[in-house]
Design a protein around this motif. Structure first.
Motif, PDB file in Angstrom:
ATOM      1  N   ALA A  14       0.914  -1.250   0.164  1.00  0.00           N
ATOM      2  CA  ALA A  14       0.085  -0.036  -0.012  1.00  0.00           C
ATOM      3  C   ALA A  14       0.848   1.140  -0.039  1.00  0.00           C
ATOM      4  N   ARG A  15       0.332   2.102  -0.883  1.00  0.00           N
ATOM      5  CA  ARG A  15       1.095   3.544  -0.873  1.00  0.00           C
ATOM      6  C   ARG A  15       0.126   4.658  -0.479  1.00  0.00           C
ATOM      7  N   LEU A  16       0.353   5.529   0.254  1.00  0.00           N
ATOM      8  CA  LEU A  16      -0.326   6.628   0.754  1.00  0.00           C
ATOM      9  C   LEU A  16       0.319   7.858   0.197  1.00  0.00           C
ATOM     10  N   PHE A  17      -0.378   8.959  -0.804  1.00  0.00           N
ATOM     11  CA  PHE A  17       0.173   9.997  -0.999  1.00  0.00           C
ATOM     12  C   PHE A  17      -0.675  11.186  -0.245  1.00  0.00           C
ATOM     13  N   LEU A  18       0.105  11.983   0.436  1.00  0.00           N
ATOM     14  CA  LEU A  18      -0.669  12.910   0.975  1.00  0.00           C
ATOM     15  C   LEU A  18      -0.095  14.210   0.632  1.00  0.00           C
ATOM     16  N   GLY A  19      -1.195  15.150   0.436  1.00  0.00           N
ATOM     17  CA  GLY A  19      -0.794  16.617  -0.267  1.00  0.00           C
ATOM     18  C   GLY A  19      -1.348  17.447   0.556  1.00  0.00           C
ATOM     19  N   GLY A  28       0.618  14.415  10.510  1.00  0.00           N
ATOM     20  CA  GLY A  28       0.815  12.827  10.406  1.00  0.00           C
ATOM     21  C   GLY A  28       1.840  12.329  10.295  1.00  0.00           C
ATOM     22  N   GLU A  29       2.926  12.790  10.082  1.00  0.00           N
ATOM     23  CA  GLU A  29       4.382  12.177   9.642  1.00  0.00           C
ATOM     24  C   GLU A  29       4.665  10.996  10.797  1.00  0.00           C
ATOM     25  N   ASP A  30       4.442  11.404  11.970  1.00  0.00           N
ATOM     26  CA  ASP A  30       4.777  10.465  13.179  1.00  0.00           C
ATOM     27  C   ASP A  30       4.016   9.141  13.086  1.00  0.00           C
ATOM     28  N   GLU A  31       2.662   9.351  13.113  1.00  0.00           N
ATOM     29  CA  GLU A  31       1.621   8.266  12.965  1.00  0.00           C
ATOM     30  C   GLU A  31       2.233   7.463  11.583  1.00  0.00           C
TER      31      GLU A  31
END
Length: 109
Positions: A14-19, A28-31
């Motif tokens: 799975a890949r998540l792209f967050l913009g 949410g980087e730490d999570e």
């Protein structure tokens, strides 16, 4: 969704792209790092539309990152899950015409 995958130890990649518009709006980087530590097949990438001089990551939108990833993808078309404002969801659909896209559109409040 990523937390649930980690809890279940889902083996699917799975890949998540967050913009965001600016680096300051990212969250949410730490999570996400914690999820990635529990789920080896999970990756996440951040992007911004309006970088400041300190930003070293990708510039653009999640749909831009998706289009680049799909250009390199081999194998069957992946299922996609998009959540965001209507123009972003529409851009994801345009970037991935051969993929099944599940989506949730939301508006700023």
């Amino acid at each position: 969704m990523a937390r649930q995958m980690a809890e279940w130890q889902d083996p699917q990649p799975a890949r998540l792209f967050l913009g965001a518009n600016t680096p300051e709006e990212l969250f949410g980087e730490d999570e996400l790092k914690a999820v990635a530590a529990e789920l080896p097949a999970f990756r996440h990438e951040f992007c911004v539309r309006e970088p400041d001089p300190t930003w070293t990551g990708p510039v653009g939108t999640p749909a831009d990152l998706l289009a680049a990833a799909l250009a390199e993808h081999t194998g069957p078309a992946p299922d996609l899950y998009a959540c965001g404002p209507p123009p972003m969801v529409d851009a994801v659909r345009r970037a991935a015409p051969d993929c099944q896209v599940f989506h949730e559109r939301f508006l700023a409040t």
